[in-house]
Design an enzyme around this catalytic site. Structure first.
Site, short mmCIF file in Angstrom:
data_model
loop_
_atom_site.label_atom_id
_atom_site.label_comp_id
_atom_site.label_asym_id
_atom_site.label_seq_id
_atom_site.Cartn_x
_atom_site.Cartn_y
_atom_site.Cartn_z
N HIS A 182 0.83 -1.20 0.00
CA HIS A 182 0.00 0.00 0.00
C HIS A 182 0.87 1.25 0.00
O HIS A 182 1.94 1.27 0.59
CB HIS A 182 -0.93 0.00 1.21
CG HIS A 182 -2.07 -0.95 1.06
ND1 HIS A 182 -2.94 -0.88 0.00
CD2 HIS A 182 -2.47 -2.01 1.80
CE1 HIS A 182 -3.84 -1.84 0.12
NE2 HIS A 182 -3.57 -2.54 1.20
N LYS A 627 -13.00 4.98 7.35
CA LYS A 627 -13.34 6.06 6.42
C LYS A 627 -14.85 6.17 6.24
O LYS A 627 -15.40 7.25 6.05
CB LYS A 627 -12.66 5.80 5.07
CG LYS A 627 -12.93 6.83 4.01
CD LYS A 627 -12.02 6.61 2.81
CE LYS A 627 -12.46 7.46 1.64
NZ LYS A 627 -13.61 6.91 0.93
#
Length: 982
Positions: A182, A627
């Site tokens: 990532h 999120k």
């Protein structure tokens, strides 16, 4: 250089004395915290010495390479920042900002590099100090350190857990860190290699040295720091998947290949009933329970650069690195095992192995171990040629047949070990052979298991095309898959699984997406056939929302030949385990229901029993749930999902393996892995644990071999403790906590989510604020990962990936993902309560304080939030807010953030009855020092972003390429200073 030649108190980050807490205008008077599991040392002098030494080297290099003017500029900024952090005079803060704004030409780049490298060097020194303190503790005869294997074993034995139970658990356990690529790793491999050399030199300096030896080491140290300064910190091109594969493999060479066998050896010694005696035969290798996993090369979710070719490359490069290691170790064994039959006997099996080795040199006629190892080396070289197509041997070899399996190699090594043990060679076997034997059981011929991952919507489109191009379905009716409801999809997929005829045809040209997906699965099948089934074991389904999302992957596996055709016997290890990934809050809530339906399908239950050993893995996503719903709601939803999954699996007698998709930042599940594992609901670990290691966390944990060993030890120790501690009492206590406190948590979770989503998703213009007030656009151009930062083009929060989302908030020192909404939630519960809550505010406060002290889940939640709040700085964040051109939007959003920040701090103080980190004053002082070196980078980043965006508005691009490069340098330095920001 005064800055870097200064007295130690001017350049060290971790002090034993307490410094005054600085006070900012408009900001809370709180210290800051770094992420680490560290005991406070009795003496910080060795660390002070190392940081002073490295700072002196850096100062000397800067003055020589950049000249006195640049050196003086950097020193002036440094002194101003340190003075502010120590005395707290707002005038110094204003002076620092003013001096940063005056930087022109190449000075911003030099300043950014200087402060960034100073933080890099301090990290090296702190990692080295952690190793030193652990060693000093052992030398002093202190008790085992919390989180160590020794402490875990002793604790379990004190609770009545014997060795047999521990060994039984280990025989079925799975502990697997999974490295991912990532995009939060901002360091180049070139700089990481220099970091390792610097760390090695610091270790060498701890020996008793002559004056000449010390001088030589110091010259070498300056040479390495000069190499660092003259090495480009930034990548000029975006990382490719091939680059990411090589970056990950560097950690195997430096850490995993050598350290993992040592962890096994440590555990074996702890489980030995008697103290190890020199000539007692070493125990056989433990069953492999600690292994490595990887997403690099197999994670296709949102990354168009990952395909069948990258999967093949990942498997090939892993095998290449592994066989290079094996060949090197066997060659070294040949040098070590020089025993002569003229002096000591050898087993007949060893003599036979030597005779079969093909070495007819008269010089080694009496050295059977060497002759046997020459044959093993030749067979390994032949195996490497067969599997990798490369000549990896570094010496001439005799003709030999390749090994068919790792077990065959292990059997030959076992013959050598048995002969040594039988003939007074046990201490010789311990030198290298035992570690190699354990390595072969762990790494096989594949090194690490590569997971496949793809989004469920891609699988849907692929199946839809396959059905459409196939014409009539099994029942003679055409299948319009995307038009079907869920029940119809499940029925169609189950019929397809039961039918032997292929759905895909080699004579049809499919779309690029469909062809790519089928090619990846076929590459996985080929990789398993070549390197062993452990090479690829899982197929993870991102965005799992329905039962059909899982069945689709089984159908695609059937098309690729990964699973046995209908009617044939399902063998152990057949096919890839289909692993759901529940990410959003609604998905987490539906997850247990989906898994119940999955396990209740007869064909699935049969596969779980026969192919998967009655084990089913479930992955939980921390990033996207955060999120989606914010910090508290994400954590509470994850916790409830885990408890419900335990019940679902227990009722069906299936072993649950949780796969935690955690990141470095607290908003993405970061924090102490040890504490997080121990805080899991009872029954969720049970010897089964996989978790992602992402971004800068990989280099922080595993760049240094000894630090890496400690982190692996923490994972194993926590798994043992969580799995084997008396479960009845733990379950009873947890049930009591849930019965008493779940209504409060649910109430606060709902309120926190409403507060969080009200800001992020319901505030008009919030996306504009975010893209203006954070360096998200600049991060996207940093070339730190092969995967795009957004799923789609445009400025929409929904399309932004969770990882750069959190990384951006960390850069501007808000860390919003790790606390926003908590203050409002706690305050609302105290003021109004929930159904069934204590009637008075005082009683509700007492309840929350009890939760904070007695309930591991809530205690860990607050501890992680405290860490994030300690690293936040609203005064610096206010500077980023000024980047938002619309005043009304800026004041509305930042005003809400400021109010919630203050509210959250107040509520945390109320619950804990202390200031932030008041229970760790040494760390408080340490963080003040560290932030004196991050502050200038933040102010410089703000100023450079202003210039860069203004230039873009004027000319459509930045005429001075030095400005965006300097911005990227500040991103690198801030990430290095925060250490767990991704």
């Amino acid at each position: 250089m005064a800055a870097y030649n200064a007295p130690v108190s001017n350049c060290q980050f971790r002090l034993t004395h307490i410094l005054p807490i600085p006070q900012r205008q408009g900001a809370p008077t709180d210290p800051f915290q770094m992420n680490a599991i560290r005991q406070q040392s009795d003496s910080a002098e060795p660390l002070r010495h190392d940081i002073r030494l490295l700072g002196r080297c850096l100062g000397e290099v800067i003055q020589a390479c950049e000249g006195k003017r640049v050196y003086d500029t950097i020193e002036t900024l440094r002194r101003t920042a340190v003075r502010f952090r120590r005395a707290g005079d707002p005038a110094d803060d204003k002076l620092l900002q003013a001096r940063v704004k005056q930087l022109r030409g190449n000075d911003p780049n030099s300043v950014a590099r200087a402060f960034s490298y100073f933080l890099h060097l301090s990290n090296i020194a702190e990692d080295r100090d952690q190793n030193r303190r652990q060693r000093d503790r052992a030398l002093a005869g202190a008790g085992p350190e919390r989180g160590s294997l020794r402490q875990a074993i002793e604790s379990l034995k004190a609770q009545g857990v014997n060795n047999a139970r521990i060994r039984r658990l280990l025989s079925e356990a799975c502990v697997m860190p999974v490295l991912t690529a990532h995009p939060t790793e901002v360091q180049r491999k070139s700089t990481l290699d220099v970091h390792r050399e610097i760390s090695s030199l610091l270790v060498q300096r701890e020996r008793e040295l002559t004056a000449d030896e010390l001088s030589e080491l110091d010259l070498a140290l300056i040479g390495q720091v000069a190499t660092l300064w003259q090495t480009r910190m930034l990548r000029y091109t975006r990382l490719t998947v091939a680059d990411e594969i090589e970056n990950a493999l560097s950690y195997y060479r430096s850490t995993f290949l050598n350290v993992i066998p040592r962890v096994y050896g440590d555990l074996a010694r702890l489980l030995n009933r008697e103290p190890v005696k020199p000539f007692t035969p070493p125990p056989p290798p433990l069953e492999p329970f600690l292994r490595m996993g990887s997403w690099i090369g197999g994670d296709r979710d949102g990354n168009p650069n990952v395909d069948a070719a990258t999967l093949e490359r990942a498997l090939l490069r892993q095998a290449t690195v592994l066989f290079e290691h094996y060949l090197q170790e066997v060659h070294a064994l040949g040098a070590e095992l020089s025993a002569s039959t003229l002096l000591i006997e050898a087993d007949p099996a060893l003599l036979a192995l030597a005779d079969a080795g093909g070495d007819d040199s008269p010089h080694r006629r009496d050295e059977p171990y060497r002759r046997a190892l020459i044959g093993i080396y030749a067979r390994l070289a032949a195996t490497a040629r067969h599997l990798t197509g490369q000549e990896l041997a570094r010496r001439a070899t005799v003709p030999a047949a390749p090994y068919d399996t790792p077990d065959a190699l292990a059997a030959d090594l076992a013959v050598i070990a048995a002969s040594l043990s039988a003939h007074h060679g046990a201490p010789i076997a311990r030198l290298r052979l035992s570690g190699l034997q354990q390595a072969v059981t762990v790494f096989g011929f594949h090194l690490a298991t590569v997971d496949l991952r793809q989004s469920s919507d891609v699988h849907e489109r692929v199946l839809a095309e396959l059905f459409a191009r196939a014409g009539d379905g099994i029942d003679g009716q055409a299948v319009d898959y995307l038009a079907l409801d869920e029940a119809a999809r499940v029925a169609v997929l189950r019929r397809e699984l039961a039918h032997a005829r292929p759905l895909a045809s080699p004579w049809i040209a499919y779309s690029e997406e469909t062809a790519s997906e089928l090619a990846v699965l076929r590459a996985a099948a080929a990789g398993r056939a070549r390197y062993g089934r452990q090479a690829v074991l899982q197929s993870i389904v991102s965005h799992t929302e329905t039962l059909s999302d899982l069945l689709e992957v089984l159908v695609l596996q059937k098309e690729a030949g990964l699973i046995a055709p209908p009617g044939e016997t399902i063998a152990p290890g057949d096919g890839l385990m289909v692993v759901p990934l529940f990410e959003t809050i609604p998905d987490l809530q539906r997850g247990p229901e989906i898994m119940a339906a999955w396990l209740d399908l007869p064909e699935v239950r049969q596969r779980v029993r026969l192919a998967q050993g009655d084990t089913q893995e479930v992955m939980l996503g921390y990033s996207d749930s955060n999120k989606d719903g914010g910090f508290l709601t994400s954590n509470w939803s994850l916790y409830q999902a885990e408890r419900a999954l335990v019940d679902v699996f227990s009722a069906r007698s299936v072993r649950l393996r949780m796969f935690h998709g955690r990141g470095g930042s607290v908003g993405r599940g970061g924090g102490s892995s040890y504490d997080a594992i121990l805080a899991q609901p009872p029954g969720t670990v049970a010897g089964q644990l996989r978790l992602t290691e992402q971004g800068e966390v990989i280099q922080s944990k595993y760049k240094d071999a000894e630090v890496g060993r400690w982190h692996l030890e923490l994972l194993v120790a926590a798994t043992l403790e969580s799995s084997l501690a008396p479960q009845a009492a733990a379950t009873s206590a947890e049930d009591a906590h849930m019965q008493q406190h779940a209504p409060a948590m649910s109430f606060m979770s709902e309120l926190a989510q409403r507060t969080y989503r009200g800001l992020v998703y319901d505030t008009p213009g919030f996306a504009d604020y975010f893209f203006a007030a954070t360096p998200i656009s600049e991060i996207a151009g940093l070339n730190i990962g092969s995967r795009p930062a957004s799923r789609k083009k445009g400025q929409h929060i929904e399309d932004l990936r969770a990882i750069p989302w959190g990384f951006s908030w960390a850069q501007c020192r808000l860390m919003l993902t790790g606390w926003y909404g908590m203050g409002s939630a706690i305050e609302a519960y105290l003021e109004t309560g929930a159904q069934g809550a204590p009637r008075s505010r005082r009683a509700r406060l007492a309840q929350l304080r009890e939760m904070a002290s007695d309930w591991p889940a809530f205690r860990t939640l607050l501890s992680n939030m405290e860490m994030v709040l300690a690293k936040s700085d609203l005064a610096i964040a206010a500077g980023y807010a000024q980047l938002v051109p619309r005043r009304g939007l800026r004041e509305r959003v930042f005003g809400a953030i400021t109010a919630e920040h203050g509210r959250t701090l107040a509520m945390l103080r109320l619950l804990t009855r202390r200031e932030l980190l008041a229970d760790n004053p040494g760390l408080m002082a340490s963080l003040r020092e560290r932030f004196a070196y991050i502050d200038p980078l933040n102010y410089l980043q703000i100023e450079l972003i202003k210039r860069h965006r203004a230039a873009q508005r004027r000319a459509g691009d930045d005429a001075d390429i030095r400005v965006p490069r300097a911005i990227h340098l500040t991103i690198n330095g801030i990430a290095a200073g925060l250490r767990n920001s991704g």
